[in-house]
Motif scaffolding. Structure first.
Motif, PDB file in Angstrom:
ATOM      1  N   ARG A 172      17.213   6.441  65.190  1.00  0.00           N
ATOM      2  CA  ARG A 172      17.568   7.770  65.676  1.00  0.00           C
ATOM      3  C   ARG A 172      16.923   7.961  67.034  1.00  0.00           C
ATOM      4  NH1 ARG A 172      16.731  13.005  66.237  1.00  0.00           N
ATOM      5  NH2 ARG A 172      14.702  13.558  65.418  1.00  0.00           N
ATOM      6  N   VAL A 173      17.727   8.398  67.991  1.00  0.00           N
ATOM      7  CA  VAL A 173      17.249   8.679  69.342  1.00  0.00           C
ATOM      8  C   VAL A 173      17.142  10.198  69.464  1.00  0.00           C
ATOM      9  CG1 VAL A 173      17.672   8.356  71.809  1.00  0.00           C
ATOM     10  CG2 VAL A 173      18.454   6.615  70.185  1.00  0.00           C
ATOM     11  N   PRO A 174      15.932  10.750  69.446  1.00  0.00           N
ATOM     12  CA  PRO A 174      15.802  12.211  69.431  1.00  0.00           C
ATOM     13  C   PRO A 174      16.179  12.911  70.738  1.00  0.00           C
ATOM     14  CG  PRO A 174      13.647  11.156  69.088  1.00  0.00           C
ATOM     15  CD  PRO A 174      14.664  10.071  69.237  1.00  0.00           C
ATOM     16  N   GLU A 175      15.972  12.256  71.862  1.00  0.00           N
ATOM     17  CA  GLU A 175      16.260  12.879  73.162  1.00  0.00           C
ATOM     18  C   GLU A 175      17.625  12.438  73.678  1.00  0.00           C
ATOM     19  OE1 GLU A 175      14.433  15.179  74.653  1.00  0.00           O
ATOM     20  OE2 GLU A 175      12.983  15.068  73.006  1.00  0.00           O
ATOM     21  N   PRO A 176      18.553  13.372  73.900  1.00  0.00           N
ATOM     22  CA  PRO A 176      19.893  12.989  74.382  1.00  0.00           C
ATOM     23  C   PRO A 176      19.877  12.117  75.640  1.00  0.00           C
ATOM     24  CG  PRO A 176      19.903  15.270  73.674  1.00  0.00           C
ATOM     25  CD  PRO A 176      18.453  14.807  73.640  1.00  0.00           C
ATOM     26  N   ALA A 177      18.929  12.339  76.539  1.00  0.00           N
ATOM     27  CA  ALA A 177      18.866  11.540  77.771  1.00  0.00           C
ATOM     28  C   ALA A 177      18.533  10.076  77.495  1.00  0.00           C
ATOM     29  CB  ALA A 177      17.839  12.133  78.733  1.00  0.00           C
ATOM     30  N   HIS A 205      29.982   7.475  65.517  1.00  0.00           N
ATOM     31  CA  HIS A 205      30.941   8.353  66.197  1.00  0.00           C
ATOM     32  C   HIS A 205      30.560   9.816  65.985  1.00  0.00           C
ATOM     33  CE1 HIS A 205      34.164   5.609  67.455  1.00  0.00           C
ATOM     34  NE2 HIS A 205      33.812   4.890  66.416  1.00  0.00           N
ATOM     35  N   GLU A 206      29.941  10.115  64.868  1.00  0.00           N
ATOM     36  CA  GLU A 206      29.592  11.489  64.507  1.00  0.00           C
ATOM     37  C   GLU A 206      28.296  11.966  65.160  1.00  0.00           C
ATOM     38  OE1 GLU A 206      31.629  13.421  62.644  1.00  0.00           O
ATOM     39  OE2 GLU A 206      33.018  11.731  62.636  1.00  0.00           O
ATOM     40  N   ASP A 207      27.389  11.034  65.434  1.00  0.00           N
ATOM     41  CA  ASP A 207      26.077  11.367  65.992  1.00  0.00           C
ATOM     42  C   ASP A 207      25.708  10.260  66.971  1.00  0.00           C
ATOM     43  OD1 ASP A 207      23.415  11.858  66.575  1.00  0.00           O
ATOM     44  OD2 ASP A 207      22.763  11.942  64.489  1.00  0.00           O
ATOM     45  N   ALA A 208      25.946  10.494  68.251  1.00  0.00           N
ATOM     46  CA  ALA A 208      25.750   9.449  69.275  1.00  0.00           C
ATOM     47  C   ALA A 208      24.323   8.934  69.335  1.00  0.00           C
ATOM     48  CB  ALA A 208      26.173   9.970  70.647  1.00  0.00           C
ATOM     49  N   GLY A 209      23.379   9.694  68.837  1.00  0.00           N
ATOM     50  CA  GLY A 209      21.986   9.280  68.847  1.00  0.00           C
ATOM     51  C   GLY A 209      21.568   8.505  67.611  1.00  0.00           C
ATOM     52  N   ARG A 210      22.530   8.103  66.800  1.00  0.00           N
ATOM     53  CA  ARG A 210      22.246   7.350  65.570  1.00  0.00           C
ATOM     54  C   ARG A 210      22.864   5.960  65.710  1.00  0.00           C
ATOM     55  NH1 ARG A 210      19.098   8.947  61.489  1.00  0.00           N
ATOM     56  NH2 ARG A 210      19.984  11.006  61.733  1.00  0.00           N
ATOM     57  N   PRO A 251       9.875   2.936  72.447  1.00  0.00           N
ATOM     58  CA  PRO A 251       9.267   4.218  72.844  1.00  0.00           C
ATOM     59  C   PRO A 251      10.227   5.409  72.766  1.00  0.00           C
ATOM     60  CG  PRO A 251       8.793   2.502  74.462  1.00  0.00           C
ATOM     61  CD  PRO A 251       9.830   1.946  73.530  1.00  0.00           C
ATOM     62  N   ARG A 252      11.529   5.150  72.660  1.00  0.00           N
ATOM     63  CA  ARG A 252      12.534   6.213  72.687  1.00  0.00           C
ATOM     64  C   ARG A 252      13.118   6.553  71.318  1.00  0.00           C
ATOM     65  NH1 ARG A 252      14.466   3.192  77.815  1.00  0.00           N
ATOM     66  NH2 ARG A 252      14.218   4.802  79.406  1.00  0.00           N
ATOM     67  N   ILE A 253      12.681   5.868  70.267  1.00  0.00           N
ATOM     68  CA  ILE A 253      13.376   6.002  68.986  1.00  0.00           C
ATOM     69  C   ILE A 253      12.444   6.351  67.830  1.00  0.00           C
ATOM     70  CG2 ILE A 253      15.159   4.356  69.683  1.00  0.00           C
ATOM     71  CD1 ILE A 253      13.792   2.330  67.706  1.00  0.00           C
ATOM     72  N   GLU A 254      13.082   6.777  66.753  1.00  0.00           N
ATOM     73  CA  GLU A 254      12.486   6.822  65.423  1.00  0.00           C
ATOM     74  C   GLU A 254      13.295   5.811  64.617  1.00  0.00           C
ATOM     75  OE1 GLU A 254      13.156  10.861  64.328  1.00  0.00           O
ATOM     76  OE2 GLU A 254      11.697  11.621  65.771  1.00  0.00           O
ATOM     77  N   ARG A 255      12.674   5.109  63.685  1.00  0.00           N
ATOM     78  CA  ARG A 255      13.416   4.054  62.985  1.00  0.00           C
ATOM     79  C   ARG A 255      12.970   3.915  61.542  1.00  0.00           C
ATOM     80  NH1 ARG A 255      10.686  -1.693  64.406  1.00  0.00           N
ATOM     81  NH2 ARG A 255       8.577  -0.984  64.082  1.00  0.00           N
ATOM     82  N   GLU A 256      13.893   3.388  60.762  1.00  0.00           N
ATOM     83  CA  GLU A 256      13.638   2.962  59.389  1.00  0.00           C
ATOM     84  C   GLU A 256      14.041   1.496  59.315  1.00  0.00           C
ATOM     85  OE1 GLU A 256      15.669   5.239  56.395  1.00  0.00           O
ATOM     86  OE2 GLU A 256      15.562   7.042  57.646  1.00  0.00           O
ATOM     87  N   VAL A 257      13.160   0.646  58.809  1.00  0.00           N
ATOM     88  CA  VAL A 257      13.430  -0.786  58.696  1.00  0.00           C
ATOM     89  C   VAL A 257      13.576  -1.118  57.216  1.00  0.00           C
ATOM     90  CG1 VAL A 257      12.551  -3.107  59.189  1.00  0.00           C
ATOM     91  CG2 VAL A 257      12.125  -1.214  60.805  1.00  0.00           C
ATOM     92  N   HIS A 258      14.703  -1.713  56.867  1.00  0.00           N
ATOM     93  CA  HIS A 258      14.996  -2.006  55.476  1.00  0.00           C
ATOM     94  C   HIS A 258      15.391  -3.466  55.279  1.00  0.00           C
ATOM     95  CE1 HIS A 258      15.107   2.282  54.428  1.00  0.00           C
ATOM     96  NE2 HIS A 258      15.695   2.447  55.592  1.00  0.00           N
ATOM     97  N   PRO A 259      14.459  -4.345  54.885  1.00  0.00           N
ATOM     98  CA  PRO A 259      14.898  -5.664  54.416  1.00  0.00           C
ATOM     99  C   PRO A 259      15.834  -5.398  53.231  1.00  0.00           C
ATOM    100  CG  PRO A 259      12.544  -5.654  54.801  1.00  0.00           C
ATOM    101  CD  PRO A 259      13.003  -4.220  54.881  1.00  0.00           C
ATOM    102  N   SER A 260      16.981  -6.047  53.226  1.00  0.00           N
ATOM    103  CA  SER A 260      18.032  -5.704  52.268  1.00  0.00           C
ATOM    104  C   SER A 260      18.736  -6.949  51.754  1.00  0.00           C
ATOM    105  CB  SER A 260      19.071  -4.804  52.958  1.00  0.00           C
ATOM    106  OG  SER A 260      18.465  -3.640  53.490  1.00  0.00           O
ATOM    107  N   VAL A 261      19.492  -6.753  50.702  1.00  0.00           N
ATOM    108  CA  VAL A 261      20.353  -7.815  50.183  1.00  0.00           C
ATOM    109  C   VAL A 261      21.715  -7.213  49.868  1.00  0.00           C
ATOM    110  CG1 VAL A 261      18.478  -9.193  49.200  1.00  0.00           C
ATOM    111  CG2 VAL A 261      19.611  -7.491  47.791  1.00  0.00           C
TER     112      VAL A 261
END
Length: 103
Positions: free
Chosen positions: A9-14, A45-50, A82-92
């Motif tokens: 997720r990018v919190p700042e539109p810029a 498409h719904e949330d350009a910052g995602r 420095p510009r993001i918030e993130r969730e990291v999910h090792p997945s199968v």
């Protein structure tokens, strides 16, 4: 195989365009790394910052080595993290057993 899903997720539109550009620059660098089977970044498409990153590595060891390579050191750490918030999910994929697990 070792699969990784990263939700960004990018919190700042810029910061959205610079993050999208940096992710686009990362793709060919990641794909050239030893053990990278596939690497894709998707923008909502719904949330350009995602963004959602879908990575597949030959093994967890290959993914761990990726952290010391150019894509992470020269692009991700300075231009994206420095510009993001993130969730990291090792997945199968559903219906499969994680690497190293016993059935």
């Amino acid at each position: 195989m070792f699969d990784l899903i990263v939700i960004v997720r990018v919190p700042e539109p810029a910061d959205i365009a610079p993050v999208a550009d940096a992710l686009a620059r990362m793709r060919p660098v990641c794909l050239a790394e030893d053990g990278c089977v596939s690497w894709e970044a998707y923008q909502s498409h719904e949330d350009a910052g995602r963004f959602v990153l879908v990575e597949r590595w030959a093994s967890r060891a290959h993914w761990e080595a990726h952290g010391e390579q150019s894509a992470i050191q020269d692009i991700y750490l300075p231009d994206i993290l420095p510009r993001i918030e993130r969730e990291v999910h090792p997945s199968v994929p559903v219906g499969t057993t994680p690497e190293g697990a016993t059935a």
